[in-house]
Design a protein around this motif. Structure first.
Motif, mmCIF file in Angstrom:
data_model
loop_
_atom_site.group_PDB
_atom_site.id
_atom_site.type_symbol
_atom_site.label_atom_id
_atom_site.label_comp_id
_atom_site.label_asym_id
_atom_site.label_seq_id
_atom_site.Cartn_x
_atom_site.Cartn_y
_atom_site.Cartn_z
ATOM 1 N N GLY A 112 38.546 -46.447 -49.632
ATOM 2 C CA GLY A 112 37.799 -45.209 -49.802
ATOM 3 C C GLY A 112 36.452 -45.299 -49.123
ATOM 4 N N GLY A 113 35.735 -44.197 -49.159
ATOM 5 C CA GLY A 113 34.402 -44.179 -48.576
ATOM 6 C C GLY A 113 33.816 -42.788 -48.617
ATOM 7 N N TRP A 114 32.582 -42.694 -48.163
ATOM 8 C CA TRP A 114 31.916 -41.405 -48.099
ATOM 9 C C TRP A 114 30.857 -41.438 -47.003
ATOM 10 C CZ3 TRP A 114 26.675 -41.386 -48.860
ATOM 11 C CH2 TRP A 114 26.131 -42.481 -49.537
ATOM 12 N N ALA A 115 30.470 -40.260 -46.531
ATOM 13 C CA ALA A 115 29.419 -40.123 -45.534
ATOM 14 C C ALA A 115 28.610 -38.877 -45.849
ATOM 15 C CB ALA A 115 30.011 -40.017 -44.130
ATOM 16 N N GLN A 116 27.314 -38.956 -45.573
ATOM 17 C CA GLN A 116 26.426 -37.823 -45.815
ATOM 18 C C GLN A 116 25.439 -37.726 -44.658
ATOM 19 O OE1 GLN A 116 23.569 -38.106 -49.088
ATOM 20 N NE2 GLN A 116 23.982 -35.975 -49.600
ATOM 21 N N ILE A 117 25.191 -36.515 -44.222
ATOM 22 C CA ILE A 117 24.177 -36.272 -43.204
ATOM 23 C C ILE A 117 23.257 -35.179 -43.734
ATOM 24 C CG2 ILE A 117 25.627 -34.622 -41.946
ATOM 25 C CD1 ILE A 117 24.257 -35.781 -39.362
ATOM 26 N N GLY A 118 21.965 -35.357 -43.502
ATOM 27 C CA GLY A 118 20.996 -34.393 -43.992
ATOM 28 C C GLY A 118 19.907 -34.134 -42.978
ATOM 29 N N PHE A 119 19.289 -32.974 -43.087
ATOM 30 C CA PHE A 119 18.206 -32.605 -42.179
ATOM 31 C C PHE A 119 17.126 -31.895 -42.989
ATOM 32 C CE2 PHE A 119 16.136 -29.633 -39.247
ATOM 33 C CZ PHE A 119 15.720 -30.520 -38.267
ATOM 34 N N ASP A 120 15.885 -32.400 -42.898
ATOM 35 C CA ASP A 120 14.738 -31.774 -43.564
ATOM 36 C C ASP A 120 14.219 -30.651 -42.667
ATOM 37 O OD1 ASP A 120 14.783 -33.404 -45.835
ATOM 38 O OD2 ASP A 120 13.605 -34.957 -44.828
ATOM 39 N N ILE A 121 14.470 -29.424 -43.083
ATOM 40 C CA ILE A 121 14.037 -28.263 -42.318
ATOM 41 C C ILE A 121 12.520 -28.149 -42.365
ATOM 42 C CG2 ILE A 121 14.241 -25.755 -42.113
ATOM 43 C CD1 ILE A 121 16.979 -26.093 -43.614
ATOM 44 N N THR A 122 11.961 -28.318 -43.554
ATOM 45 C CA THR A 122 10.508 -28.365 -43.754
ATOM 46 C C THR A 122 10.220 -29.563 -44.652
ATOM 47 O OG1 THR A 122 10.467 -27.061 -45.806
ATOM 48 C CG2 THR A 122 10.464 -25.817 -43.730
ATOM 49 N N GLN A 123 8.983 -29.719 -45.050
ATOM 50 C CA GLN A 123 8.622 -30.819 -45.951
ATOM 51 C C GLN A 123 9.318 -30.678 -47.309
ATOM 52 O OE1 GLN A 123 4.396 -31.310 -46.478
ATOM 53 N NE2 GLN A 123 4.635 -33.016 -47.892
ATOM 54 N N ASN A 124 9.598 -29.442 -47.719
ATOM 55 C CA ASN A 124 10.201 -29.209 -49.027
ATOM 56 C C ASN A 124 11.688 -28.872 -48.975
ATOM 57 O OD1 ASN A 124 7.160 -27.891 -49.340
ATOM 58 N ND2 ASN A 124 7.774 -29.278 -50.964
ATOM 59 N N TRP A 125 12.175 -28.295 -47.893
ATOM 60 C CA TRP A 125 13.558 -27.829 -47.823
ATOM 61 C C TRP A 125 14.394 -28.709 -46.904
ATOM 62 C CZ3 TRP A 125 15.505 -24.311 -51.038
ATOM 63 C CH2 TRP A 125 14.626 -23.446 -51.680
ATOM 64 N N GLY A 126 15.626 -28.975 -47.344
ATOM 65 C CA GLY A 126 16.563 -29.746 -46.535
ATOM 66 C C GLY A 126 17.972 -29.245 -46.735
ATOM 67 N N ILE A 127 18.840 -29.540 -45.768
ATOM 68 C CA ILE A 127 20.241 -29.153 -45.865
ATOM 69 C C ILE A 127 21.094 -30.405 -45.629
ATOM 70 C CG2 ILE A 127 20.350 -28.455 -43.432
ATOM 71 C CD1 ILE A 127 22.301 -26.199 -44.415
ATOM 72 N N PHE A 128 22.163 -30.552 -46.447
ATOM 73 C CA PHE A 128 22.971 -31.765 -46.415
ATOM 74 C C PHE A 128 24.456 -31.411 -46.444
ATOM 75 C CE2 PHE A 128 18.918 -33.028 -47.945
ATOM 76 C CZ PHE A 128 18.754 -34.344 -47.567
#
Length: 194
Positions: free
Chosen positions: A145-161
């Motif tokens: 098994g396994g998992w992967a995650q990618i995220g991006f901080d749009i601003t200092q407070n907001w991010g999308i993952f």
């Protein structure tokens, strides 16, 4: 590797604090735990009189390696091994040497480069339902098994993952152990405010 049980952990740094690459070692001995089907429903069962049928503690050994990517970000990685032994017979059983050994190896990594974060891990194991492997199915089951995650901080407070994960036990082992869950795949998205 999965669920953490009460136990004793020993942490040892292997490099100086100001080292470019940091390495540390973690050894852990945890209380044993094992659950399974009731003996009234199947012949492949556990005796619950033993409070989980733990005959020996579980053990993990983990090596962590990490550092900085110049001024761009940080990285970390690890490899961990797990071993345990379960007593399937229970207290006072006529076959007291009925044991099942669980083992697993897991590797993982995380990179934070500016506003981008990438992380994940993968494992291969045997008889580790108590560690949340094999879709928490208990028995002599091999799986990966396994998992992967990618995220991006749009601003200092907001991010999308975005997240993806899989637990894929060996089908023949699942059926032979009296279980039915063959594969679990998950996808998830997240909007984060911090």
């Amino acid at each position: 590797i999965g669920w953490r049980f009460p136990g004793i952990q020993l942490y040892q740094k292997l490099t100086p604090k100001d080292s470019v690459v940091n390495v540390d070692l973690v050894a852990s001995v945890q209380s044993g735990s094992w659950n399974g089907p009731d003996c009234g429903t199947t012949t492949n069962c556990n005796n619950f009189l033993t409070a989980g049928n733990a005959s020996w503690p579980q053990g993990d050994l983990r090596v962590n390696v990490g550092g900085k990517l110049g001024s761009a970000g940080t990285w970390s990685s690890y490899v961990v091994g797990h071993i345990d032994e379960k007593d399937l017979s229970g207290a006072g059983a006529s076959t007291p040497n009925d044991k099942l050994t669980g083992s697993a190896v897991e590797i993982g990594a995380k990179f934070q480069i500016g506003p981008v974060m990438i992380q994940g891990n993968g494992y291969s194991g045997h008889s580790i339902g108590q560690q949340f492997g094999m879709i928490t199915q208990f028995g002599k089951i091999q799986g990966e098994g396994g998992w992967a995650q990618i995220g991006f901080d749009i601003t200092q407070n907001w991010g999308i993952f975005g997240f993806w994960g899989i637990d894929d036990p060996k089908n023949n082992d699942v059926l032979a152990s009296g279980n039915t869950r063959m594969k679990n795949t998950m996808y998830a998205g997240m909007l984060r405010w911090k």
